[in-house]
Design a protein around this motif. Structure first.
Motif, short mmCIF file in Angstrom:
data_model
loop_
_atom_site.label_atom_id
_atom_site.label_comp_id
_atom_site.label_asym_id
_atom_site.label_seq_id
_atom_site.Cartn_x
_atom_site.Cartn_y
_atom_site.Cartn_z
N MET A 260 14.51 45.52 19.03
CA MET A 260 14.56 46.20 20.33
C MET A 260 13.94 47.59 20.25
N GLU A 261 13.94 48.18 19.06
CA GLU A 261 13.44 49.54 18.89
C GLU A 261 11.92 49.58 18.75
N ARG A 262 11.33 48.52 18.24
CA ARG A 262 9.88 48.52 17.99
C ARG A 262 9.09 48.40 19.29
N LYS A 263 7.92 49.00 19.31
CA LYS A 263 7.05 48.98 20.49
C LYS A 263 5.97 47.89 20.40
N GLU A 264 5.66 47.46 19.18
CA GLU A 264 4.64 46.43 18.98
C GLU A 264 4.91 45.71 17.67
N GLY A 265 4.17 44.64 17.45
CA GLY A 265 4.34 43.86 16.22
C GLY A 265 4.20 42.39 16.49
N ALA A 266 4.99 41.58 15.80
CA ALA A 266 4.94 40.12 15.94
C ALA A 266 5.86 39.68 17.07
N LYS A 267 5.36 38.80 17.92
CA LYS A 267 6.14 38.32 19.06
C LYS A 267 6.98 37.10 18.64
N PRO A 268 8.26 37.07 19.03
CA PRO A 268 9.14 35.96 18.62
C PRO A 268 8.60 34.59 19.02
N ALA A 269 8.08 34.47 20.24
CA ALA A 269 7.61 33.16 20.71
C ALA A 269 6.45 32.65 19.87
N GLU A 270 5.53 33.55 19.52
CA GLU A 270 4.37 33.15 18.72
C GLU A 270 4.78 32.78 17.30
#
Length: 405
Positions: A260-270
């Motif tokens: 919840m704190e991160r602004k970007e990165g790996a998306k759970p759905a992908e």
């Protein structure tokens, strides 16, 4: 509501089910992503028989709105549907010429997957289930008296609304993840090797071995549910109230909140989709050493690069399914790694697992359980001989995977 809560308990009974959603096609509910199995593994609990996820043959692959629905398999058991490859061949003749489509679920799943992997499947990655050999009168009559698809309704699906006329159109279907044979290793009291931790139901391993007989899942819940409750209660009465480790709680809270704190990165759905594709392609009903090793390489990459950077775009804490998915992905990836590593270790074909590079059942070397435990952050594997009491194994020690009776 998304709030973090801590429970002080003398004993814990895990009953969170299996990990069928590791695979893209499944008959299981949405939430069965192996969280309880992964939780137990992370704190040092032993797992067993994790290389034997069970699959149900002939589940719908198209349309996607009915993905995983088991109607073609269920209807085949009553109407005796024919399973055909893209050439119109009843391919079960190669696997069980006596029983054909009435063979066991594990053999059927492997036979269907072999047709698909070898390029004889349909446009959506399945085989075909046909009822054209039956008259319309027989099919219509079945829909009148069979309770499971009365008036052409199956569950909440209106088959005619979806365009399924069983006399004119077959189903495209394939094996779907159906049950988790492996899981947490328990003793006769439903206790794990962790004091105070008990487990019951589909989350436990060892009861089913390499394959489950129909109906045994209910027995597993009823019998071991009662035993887990009884012995967890007895244990709790003997000990005092435990202390809560504040540092441990802080670490757990950080792990939950980090996405919840991160602004970007790996998306759970992908990431979830990548995990499921790996599972189906390399660790499904049919496997081989090269494919399993490819899966493990990608799993390690995801663990190193993607999992530590997973983030959610929706920041609301109430009913945030994306947040839930982000936490589930960690469990799914851990479970898939364990399935892959145990599958690579077992150099034979048995029950729900078929290895193309080891297509025989080897009772001389592999009448053994693979035990899994975490050690220094790594998956540690060991084996123990199967305890044989009343039913002795076949006299031949190495036999083809499927020998019709």
């Amino acid at each position: 509501d998304g709030e973090f809560r801590v429970f002080r308990s003398k004993a814990v009974v895990l009953a969170t089910g299996g990990a069928m959603r590791v695979y893209p096609r499944t008959t299981a509910p949405e939430e069965l992503t192996g969280d309880g199995i992964a939780q137990a593994y992370r704190i040092g609990a032993e797992l067993v028989d994790m290389e034997f996820p069970m699959f149900l043959p002939a589940c719908i692959v198209w349309p996607l709105g009915m993905l995983g629905v088991d109607l073609p398999y269920i209807s085949s058991t009553v109407l005796h549907g024919w399973w055909l490859n893209k050439y119109g061949e009843r391919f079960m003749a190669k696997w069980d010429p006596k029983r054909m489509e009435d063979t066991t679920r594990d053999v059927a799943s492997i036979a269907q997957m072999m047709e698909i992997l070898e390029g004889r499947g349909g446009p959506h990655g399945g085989i075909f289930v046909s009822y054209r050999h039956l008259s319309r009168e027989m099919i219509d009559y079945s829909a009148q008296w069979q309770p499971w698809w009365r008036d052409y309704h199956y569950g909440n699906f209106d088959l005619k609304e979806y365009g399924f006329d069983l006399q004119d159109r077959g189903f495209e279907a394939a094996p779907a993840s159906h049950y988790w044979n492996g899981g947490i290793r328990i003793d006769e009291k439903s206790a794990t090797n962790i004091p105070g931790l008990y487990a019951t139901g589909e989350i436990i391993g060892g009861n089913m071995g390499a394959n489950r007989l129909s109906g045994n899942a209910v027995t597993e819940c009823v019998v071991w549910g009662a035993r887990a409750g009884k012995y967890a209660t007895e244990y709790a009465k003997k000990i005092g109230s435990p202390e809560i480790d504040a540092k441990e709680v802080e670490q757990a809270q950080k792990r939950v909140n980090d996405p919840m704190e991160r602004k970007e990165g790996a998306k759970p759905a992908e990431l979830r989709e990548r995990i499921q594709d790996l599972a189906l392609t390399h660790v499904g009903p049919v496997r081989d050493g090269l494919g399993i090793e490819k899966a493990l390489t990608e799993i390690e990459q995801m663990k190193a690069k993607d999992l530590p950077n997973i983030y959610v775009t929706a920041k609301d804490t109430v009913y945030n399914t994306e947040w839930v998915r982000a936490l589930q992905v960690e469990s799914m990836l851990q479970v898939l790694e364990i399935v892959a590593r145990t599958s690579l270790m077992r150099r034979e074909s048995r029950g729900a697992m078929y290895r193309r590079d080891y297509p025989r059942t080897d009772n001389k070397n592999w009448l053994r359980n693979i035990i899994v435990r975490q050690q220094d952050g790594k998956v540690k594997l060991s084996t123990k001989p199967v305890v044989i009491t009343k039913i002795k194994p076949p006299s031949k020690t190495v036999v083809p995977y499927w020998v019709p009776g």
